[in-house]
Design an enzyme around this catalytic site. Structure first.
Site, short mmCIF file in Angstrom:
data_model
loop_
_atom_site.label_atom_id
_atom_site.label_comp_id
_atom_site.label_asym_id
_atom_site.label_seq_id
_atom_site.Cartn_x
_atom_site.Cartn_y
_atom_site.Cartn_z
N ASN A 25 -0.12 9.18 -4.24
CA ASN A 25 -1.52 8.94 -4.59
C ASN A 25 -2.16 10.28 -4.94
OD1 ASN A 25 -2.12 6.35 -2.14
ND2 ASN A 25 -1.75 6.13 -4.30
N CYS A 89 -9.81 5.67 2.61
CA CYS A 89 -8.52 5.80 1.93
C CYS A 89 -7.67 6.74 2.76
CB CYS A 89 -8.71 6.34 0.51
SG CYS A 89 -7.15 6.71 -0.34
N ARG A 216 -6.98 -2.56 -4.81
CA ARG A 216 -8.32 -2.89 -5.27
C ARG A 216 -9.00 -1.63 -5.80
NH1 ARG A 216 -12.97 -4.28 -0.88
NH2 ARG A 216 -12.38 -2.14 -0.36
N CYS A 225 -0.10 3.63 -0.50
CA CYS A 225 -1.44 3.36 0.02
C CYS A 225 -1.38 3.55 1.53
CB CYS A 225 -1.90 1.95 -0.34
SG CYS A 225 -3.49 1.49 0.38
N GLY A 226 -2.08 4.56 2.03
CA GLY A 226 -2.00 4.88 3.46
C GLY A 226 -2.55 3.78 4.35
#
Length: 287
Positions: A25, A89, A216, A225-226
């Site tokens: 990311n 996030c 999203r 995605c953590g």
């Protein structure tokens, strides 16, 4: 370029932007301690700068600001690539924490103020551990009816909402087909949800997870995605499939470690974070 964006560029053209990354990311960070950039202008910068091919490109944009909570050293505003605001996030927090520590702007460890609450951050070299807080709104074994089929899903909020679908072979998971269907499913309105496809892997004496996430705000699959990895680990634990700490292999090939403190009811996310570069933008980046 409209007049508002032109005026914004004139104010920030001498500012230093940073590029950071964690588990695939990537994020653009701007120090906004003087409040030069407004909340609405942050949305504009996210939409313009995060565009692949035509601008800097990133999964999200972060403004670092002064906190309101006296326990926090800094606060952030986090924007998805489409300009929408996210409460939290995990990979953004980890990469941002490493940057702030490298710039000597925070002690170690420290607290980051987010819309999801205070986030504990600890930097250990190029690895960063963050506390995501208490998982909320756990809902196991949801049957979701869609135009494609019926899906058994699970839900939990680990700072942002996540739906979990277990898949026998993660490589064959129809992430781009089913992801947006579940993301906008009526069961998750009005906010919608991130969607994680999870495979439980048993390899000799260890059990770990492989996770692919439809995010999203990005509106597509990301390399990691953590909060999604953490949600997948927590749901898997609740279903008796794994024990903490849980190793999660991301789409980008990096491994995250998810742990849980049952006394504090707190999830922890740990993994590598990278400092990519610092730069100034030309006007064309916002066109």
């Amino acid at each position: 370029m409209d007049a508002t964006t032109t005026q914004l560029y004139q104010r920030i053209k001498e500012e230093t932007f940073f590029k950071v990354s964690a588990s695939g990311n990537d994020f653009i960070v701007l120090l906004n301690l003087d409040g030069k950039v407004s909340h609405e202008e942050g949305k504009i910068l996210a939409r313009r700068l995060c565009r692949p091919k035509f601008s800097v490109s990133a999964d999200g944009f972060i403004l670092i600001e002064r906190p309101e909570n006296p326990m926090a050293q800094v606060a952030w505003r986090f924007y998805n690539a489409d300009g929408s605001v996210a409460e939290m996030c995990g990979n953004g927090a980890r990469s941002c924490a490493r940057l702030l520590a490298a710039l000597n702007l925070v002690p170690n460890p420290f607290y980051l103020e987010t819309l999801a609450g205070l986030i504990f951050c600890e930097v250990r070299g190029d690895r960063v551990k963050v506390a995501l807080g208490t998982p909320r709104d756990l809902n196991l074994r949801l049957v979701l009816k869609t135009e494609h089929d019926l899906y058994l899903a699970h839900f939990v909020n680990t700072g942002v909402p996540h739906a979990i679908l277990f898949w026998e072979d993660i490589e064959s998971a129809p992430v781009e087909k089913i992801g947006p269907v579940i993301r906008y499913h009526e069961s998750f309105k009005p906010a919608g949800t991130n969607v994680n496809f999870v495979e439980v892997v048993k390899d000799q004496d260890r059990v770990f997870l492989k996770v692919r996430t439809y995010e999203r705000g990005v509106e597509g699959e990301t390399l990691a995605c953590g909060t999604g990895a953490s949600a997948s680990a927590y749901v898997s634990f609740k279903l008796g499939l794994v024990s903490f700490p849980v190793q999660v292999l991301t789409r980008g090939g990096e491994e995250l470690i998810i742990d849980y403190d049952s006394e504090r009811e707190t999830l922890y996310l740990e993994g590598e974070a990278r400092l990519i570069g610092k730069f100034q933008i030309f006007e064309d980046a916002l066109r």
